[in-house]
Write a protein that holds these residues in place. Structure first.
Motif, short mmCIF file in Angstrom:
data_model
loop_
_atom_site.label_atom_id
_atom_site.label_comp_id
_atom_site.label_asym_id
_atom_site.label_seq_id
_atom_site.Cartn_x
_atom_site.Cartn_y
_atom_site.Cartn_z
N LEU A 26 -22.10 47.84 42.56
CA LEU A 26 -22.53 47.91 41.16
C LEU A 26 -21.42 48.48 40.29
O LEU A 26 -21.12 47.94 39.22
CB LEU A 26 -23.79 48.78 41.05
CG LEU A 26 -24.23 49.18 39.64
CD1 LEU A 26 -24.61 47.97 38.83
CD2 LEU A 26 -25.39 50.15 39.71
N TYR A 29 -18.57 45.87 40.21
CA TYR A 29 -19.00 44.72 39.40
C TYR A 29 -18.92 45.07 37.91
O TYR A 29 -18.37 44.31 37.11
CB TYR A 29 -20.42 44.32 39.78
CG TYR A 29 -21.00 43.21 38.95
CD1 TYR A 29 -20.75 41.89 39.27
CD2 TYR A 29 -21.79 43.48 37.84
CE1 TYR A 29 -21.28 40.86 38.51
CE2 TYR A 29 -22.32 42.46 37.08
CZ TYR A 29 -22.06 41.15 37.41
OH TYR A 29 -22.57 40.14 36.65
N ALA A 30 -19.48 46.22 37.55
CA ALA A 30 -19.51 46.61 36.13
C ALA A 30 -18.10 46.87 35.60
O ALA A 30 -17.78 46.47 34.48
CB ALA A 30 -20.39 47.83 35.94
N SER A 31 -17.27 47.52 36.39
CA SER A 31 -15.92 47.83 35.91
C SER A 31 -15.04 46.58 35.81
O SER A 31 -14.15 46.53 34.98
CB SER A 31 -15.26 48.89 36.79
OG SER A 31 -15.09 48.39 38.09
N THR A 33 -16.28 43.21 35.45
CA THR A 33 -16.80 42.16 34.58
C THR A 33 -16.88 42.56 33.11
O THR A 33 -16.79 41.70 32.24
CB THR A 33 -18.19 41.70 35.05
OG1 THR A 33 -19.07 42.83 35.09
CG2 THR A 33 -18.12 41.05 36.41
N SER A 34 -17.05 43.83 32.82
CA SER A 34 -17.23 44.22 31.41
C SER A 34 -16.01 43.95 30.54
O SER A 34 -16.17 43.50 29.40
CB SER A 34 -17.68 45.67 31.30
OG SER A 34 -16.74 46.54 31.86
N MET A 39 -20.17 40.27 32.34
CA MET A 39 -21.29 41.06 32.85
C MET A 39 -22.62 40.42 32.48
O MET A 39 -22.82 39.97 31.36
CB MET A 39 -21.25 42.48 32.33
CG MET A 39 -22.27 43.37 33.00
SD MET A 39 -22.28 45.06 32.42
CE MET A 39 -20.68 45.60 32.87
N THR A 41 -26.78 41.12 32.58
CA THR A 41 -27.79 42.16 32.71
C THR A 41 -28.67 41.94 33.93
O THR A 41 -29.06 42.89 34.60
CB THR A 41 -28.66 42.20 31.44
OG1 THR A 41 -27.81 42.29 30.31
CG2 THR A 41 -29.58 43.38 31.46
N ILE A 44 -27.04 43.45 36.98
CA ILE A 44 -27.14 44.91 36.99
C ILE A 44 -28.54 45.34 37.43
O ILE A 44 -28.69 46.25 38.25
CB ILE A 44 -26.81 45.49 35.60
CG1 ILE A 44 -25.40 45.10 35.17
CG2 ILE A 44 -26.99 46.99 35.57
CD1 ILE A 44 -24.30 45.62 36.06
#
Length: 136
Positions: A26, A29-31, A33-34, A39, A41, A44
């Motif tokens: 997580l 992925y967040a770091s 794709t953002s 990203m 939702t 997430i």
């Protein structure tokens, strides 16, 4: 407390490992794709439920655990699908040698994250297959 840990089976420990792995994924992925606007939702939400349900399976034994295990496999597969759909433009850009469809994200991290998401799916399937009770 030590009796609680002694009653845990290999499947329970694999669920705990899957929860930690899903939490790490997580964050990765967040770091990744953002910054590129990739990203989703839904991904997430799938990651968060994956972590929470795996921890729940480690702690509690309920009659619906077998169904929750199937849901966990589906959540891990959904995470992988969300990521591949978000990055398909970058993947096709790299294969075709053009820069028209994707977001400009580097190709190596995309492949690495996709492989780790596949490993998460395999870990969930293995955790599903392992026994739920200790035989002694």
């Amino acid at each position: 407390m030590s009796e609680f840990f002694k009653k845990r089976t290999a499947g329970n420990w694999v669920h705990l490992a899957a929860a930690v792995f899903a939490l790490v994924m997580l964050i990765v992925y967040a770091s990744f794709t953002s910054p590129y606007g990739l990203m989703d939702t839904g991904a997430i939400i799938c990651f968060v439920f994956n972590v929470l349900l795996n921890i729940g399976l480690f702690i509690f034994e309920t009659p619906i655990n077998e169904y929750i295990k199937i849901i966990l496999c589906a959540l891990a597969a959904a995470d992988m699908a969300y990521f591949i759909v978000a990055c398909i433009g970058d993947i096709s850009d790299h294969i075709n040698g053009v820069g028209a469809l994707g977001s400009g994200a580097p190709f190596a991290p995309i492949i690495a994250i996709a492989v780790f998401l596949f490993v998460l799916v395999v870990v969930q399937i293995v955790a599903c297959a392992l026994g739920k009770r200790k035989q002694n």
